[in-house]
Design an enzyme around this catalytic site. Structure first.
Site, PDB file in Angstrom:
ATOM      1  N   GLU A 155      -2.147 -31.318  32.347  1.00 17.91           N
ATOM      2  CA  GLU A 155      -1.993 -32.592  31.638  1.00 17.91           C
ATOM      3  C   GLU A 155      -0.538 -33.051  31.592  1.00 17.91           C
ATOM      4  OE1 GLU A 155      -3.264 -34.607  27.344  1.00 17.91           O
ATOM      5  OE2 GLU A 155      -3.472 -32.450  27.637  1.00 17.91           O
ATOM      6  N   GLU A 256      -9.674 -39.073  22.215  1.00 18.21           N
ATOM      7  CA  GLU A 256      -8.621 -38.257  21.609  1.00 18.21           C
ATOM      8  C   GLU A 256      -7.678 -39.184  20.842  1.00 18.21           C
ATOM      9  OE1 GLU A 256      -6.443 -34.334  23.263  1.00 18.21           O
ATOM     10  OE2 GLU A 256      -5.455 -36.189  23.821  1.00 18.21           O
TER      11      GLU A 256
END
EC number: 5.3.1.22
Length: 279
Positions: A155, A256
């Site tokens: 990520e 998220e």
């Protein structure tokens, strides 16, 4: 196309946090969702007691939701840490101890995506040394993921909020993805494309999507500014997800985002109730 055509899951480490961990899967199900994801829930325990793992597994199964994504141990998250795998010494050891624990827990629930956060730069340590250690640990993680039929996610975060994290652009994360795949020959390392983080970095999101959709294993969203629900900021998230789909992305989209001042269940008005369940 539009939001109704996506497969969404709820990140239970940022949404429904007003509830105890074991109550969150049922809360997500009550809101109409059928899939969830999690950061590593035990920030001080890379190898928690089996009873704790079993309790969370039961909570997920009893709620009737599917676990579609799980982070490896990443230190204090939320908090000052951004991963452990590139930190020499104790934190690297804790990450390695966690690898099989996290992989086996994921396998027990049919979860096929494991996210490995890279970790912050450490003052006084050569960045090249950290990168060598990171590659060693990511290779171990990729092999563990392959053992359970899962992908390993890398990520990119954003520099304003994570100034010591070295992967603060899509190209930087893709470079690591490619290095891991070259080292293992497995091809199971993929990019985690978090549109919020990339937007905070000022990246051209349509260009990123076009360039890297094929190497993307998971997508996460929040609006910007504010990291709130879609519609609370200015990101054209519906258009961006449509573009991803047209580029061939068929995976999950993780919610998220911060729910705001009210209960998390009230933060989903942007998504029709009939569009929340996903196969």
């Amino acid at each position: 196309m539009g939001f109704a055509d996506q497969r969404f899951n709820v990140n239970l480490s940022i949404l429904f946090t007003e509830l105890p961990l074991l109550e969150r899967p049922a809360a997500a199900a009550a809101a109409g969702f059928t899939a969830v994801e999690l950061w590593w829930p035990w920030i001080d325990a890379p190898t928690p007691e089996q009873s704790e793992l079993d309790a969370l597994k039961s909570a997920i199964e009893d709620a009737g939701v599917r676990l579609t994504g799980l982070n490896f141990y990443a230190g204090r998250l939320p908090g000052p840490d951004r991963g452990a795998l590139s930190l020499p010494g104790e934190e690297s050891d804790r990450f390695r101890a966690n690898i099989d624990v996290a992989a086996d827990f994921a396998r027990s629930l049919g979860c096929t995506a494991l996210n490995a956060l890279y970790g912050n730069r450490v003052e006084g340590v050569d960045p090249a040394e950290q990168d060598r250690l990171a590659l060693e640990n990511l290779v171990l993680a990729a092999r563990a993921a392959d053992r359970i039929g899962a992908i390993l996610l890398i990520e990119a975060l954003n520099k304003p909020e994570s100034p010591r994290y070295p992967l603060v652009s899509a190209p930087a994360a893709i470079e690591v993805v490619d290095k891991v795949n070259a080292a293992t020959g497995l091809g199971n390392a993929k990019f985690l494309m978090d549109l919020y983080h990339l937007s905070m970095n000022g990246e051209d999101l349509p260009q990123v999507i076009d360039a890297y959709a094929a190497k993307t294993g998971h997508v996460q969203i929040a609006d910007n500014p504010g990291r709130g629900a879609p519609g609370t900021g200015t990101l054209p998230l519906e258009e961006l997800l449509d573009r991803l789909a047209k580029a061939g992305y068929e995976g999950w989209v993780g919610l998220e985002y911060k729910p705001g001042d009210g209960p998390s269940a009230e933060s989903f008005s942007w998504l029709p109730a009939g569009a929340r369940a996903a196969d």
